[in-house]
Design an enzyme around this catalytic site. Structure first.
Site, PDB file in Angstrom:
ATOM      1  N   THR A   1     -49.388  39.951  22.998  1.00 22.52           N
ATOM      2  CA  THR A   1     -48.918  41.294  22.687  1.00 22.52           C
ATOM      3  C   THR A   1     -47.555  41.354  23.337  1.00 22.52           C
ATOM      4  O   THR A   1     -47.310  40.657  24.307  1.00 22.52           O
ATOM      5  CB  THR A   1     -49.854  42.348  23.337  1.00 22.52           C
ATOM      6  OG1 THR A   1     -51.137  42.247  22.759  1.00 22.52           O
ATOM      7  CG2 THR A   1     -49.331  43.757  23.169  1.00 22.52           C
TER       8      THR A   1
ATOM      9  N   ARG B   1     -60.225  45.576  12.324  1.00 22.96           N
ATOM     10  CA  ARG B   1     -60.234  45.851  13.770  1.00 22.96           C
ATOM     11  C   ARG B   1     -58.903  46.440  14.240  1.00 22.96           C
ATOM     12  O   ARG B   1     -57.831  45.928  13.913  1.00 22.96           O
ATOM     13  CB  ARG B   1     -60.510  44.551  14.515  1.00 22.96           C
ATOM     14  CG  ARG B   1     -60.521  44.693  16.041  1.00 22.96           C
ATOM     15  CD  ARG B   1     -59.261  44.123  16.685  1.00 22.96           C
ATOM     16  NE  ARG B   1     -59.422  43.972  18.132  1.00 22.96           N
ATOM     17  CZ  ARG B   1     -58.437  43.597  18.949  1.00 22.96           C
ATOM     18  NH1 ARG B   1     -57.253  43.288  18.478  1.00 22.96           N
ATOM     19  NH2 ARG B   1     -58.654  43.510  20.247  1.00 22.96           N
TER      20      ARG B   1
END
Lengths: 318, 318
Positions: free
Chosen positions: A179, A207
């Site tokens: 991330t 998701r």
């Protein structure tokens, strides 16, 4: 590592994905991208840009770099697609924008900002979010743009492991943790946070991870801004970014204590792991993580970029 | 209204949607559904069910009732579809499940629970969430099942107003505020929260509201469980449910103080409105709202259901 400074920008490029046997070329490329992100954001701040301008600019650099799991280089879903999540939050106004499951937008972080600034909503998902991107005239990209061979092979490995350990395959390849994010303090003391991700390798069923959940992977108020990177499900359950901000803003805990309690105690107590970058209105900051490493860096008003990867590394000033 | 009791269940059916000239039949039907939800949840608790069992059972009753903006009777999107959001959270374990933008599942709250219990993820969105529902064998329903004429007319009115006040049309018809939720405390002291909604009338671009954002519309930990109903964008920005829980659990504020500070001070400061139901591990509870009314009720171990709508109403025990 508390400090006081005029403008400050922190970035991360993910925690836990890092192999100690990383080759020198990869390391060099990763560090160069982190520095470029810091310098681009700092240039914004130096020209009178807001904290939000700087955080978005820094995250966009990391989205464009193929080494990080965000934008170009995002991981693949179970179905072999790339579905990206991103969020931004402005501390002074607590305005926020977030997108989940977008596949055709070159810089999801810019779409999150457009949601905040040009829609009445905070969070948009899926094809609706992509339609909004088109209406807003954001730069689009083909699936081929985001694809990297490395991420494709990660998916193949996860799929091959699946029969043996359904549901847990991602815990082993670190797919959760890639991330990118940034937090910034501008010359007027304003704070902002921005985060972007491809999510986790082999994710299914649409998701949504913590990145685009305001309060989980991204949060900012007048006193504190946080961007997280870790096993997203645990970050949502612990409301990591908001918990750190509440400790600083409502409980008046010192920033590094607040960040460490949440990252080093609360998240592991639930069984998760990861890290976060946190910045206070006074310029104090912290970058705790409970993984082997976290790609990270900071830059102050002097314009010197500092980056590090592993836990035992001092931040160099190259 | 703090109290101590063995088992406690609170429900809400939305804040702010309520007209003071509501006809007697509608009022009667709404109150009957709130009572049925309370009694169904209380029956769970009386038979040794968990707080999560009770909260889900109560919310499912309100989803099935056509008067509330959740499940059957959900509002319509700009495109004339119904896209529902729901979430659950178990306080003791802080496990959570959430879904956003699902159209074919009769009880979205049951899907949120299935995400928590049978997937490695916390939050699923859109067609992926619907595919998961099919895999899990949840009861599906056709679009016609969810449709009510009343909600369809609300959309037509919003669309007719749009040219005059783009982006703000929903602020005037109260479309934001219809949401249902429950919080429960079981005989062993465990807490849980559940929330479900159709979102806001005329929502666009895959908008996700606060209901399915863990920490915004739904949160529970060992000491506090919260379900919110209000203008979702502000609930996300203030991380309402997590803020109340942090005040109770980490700051040790009395529950009613915590709930009132967030609902009556923080949300209006940002410009939003709505309400929340909050329940502590000691059985203390609060149901603050800053709107004209909030459909709400509670039931204790004696099995007597108490419901109210407007601010000045005492909770009757019918």
């Amino acid at each position: 590592m508390p400090m006081t400074a005029s403008t400050v920008l922190l970035v991360h490029g993910g925690a836990g994905v890092i192999r100690s046997d990383m080759d020198a070329d990869t390391r060099k490329a990763v560090c160069a991208s982190l520095r470029e992100a810091l310098e681009r954001g700092q240039a914004c701040l130096g020209q009178g840009g807001t904290a939000l301008d700087a955080a978005v600019a820094a995250v966009a650099v990391l989205e464009d770099a193929p080494h990080f799991n965000a934008g170009r280089g995002a991981v693949f879903t179970h179905e072999g697609t790339q579905e990206m999540d991103a969020a931004v939050m402005d501390g002074a106004t607590r305005r926020a924008g977030a997108v989940a499951g977008v596949g055709c937008v070159r810089n999801p972080v810019r779409l999150a900002r457009a949601v905040m600034e040009h829609s009445p909503h905070v969070m948009l998902a899926g094809p609706g979010a992509e339609a909004f991107a088109r209406e807003q005239g954001l730069e689009l990209a083909d699936p081929g743009y985001f694809r990297t061979e490395h991420r494709w092979q990660q998916l193949q490995q996860a799929l091959a492991r699946e029969p043996r350990s359904p549901g847990h395959e991602d815990a082993q390849d670190g797919g959760h943790y890639g991330t990118v994010g940034a937090v910034a303090r501008d010359a007027s003391g304003g704070l902002a946070a921005a985060t972007s991700t491809g999510g986790m390798t082999n994710k299914r069923w649409g998701r949504v991870g913590d990145t685009s959940v305001i309060g989980a992977g991204t949060y900012a108020d007048e006193r504190c801004a946080v961007s997280g990177t870790g096993w997203g499900e645990y970050f949502i359950r612990a409301a990591v970014a908001h918990a750190i901000c509440m400790r600083v803003s409502a409980m008046r805990q010192p920033l590094h204590e607040a960040a460490e309690e949440v990252v080093l105690r609360d998240i592991p107590q639930l069984g998760g792991d990861g890290g976060a970058i946190a910045l206070g209105a006074d310029g104090a900051f912290a970058m705790p993580f409970n993984t082997v490493g976290m790609y990270r860096g900071w830059i102050g008003a002097d314009g010197e970029a500092h980056v590090a990867i592993f836990a035992d590394e001092e931040m160099d000033g190259h």
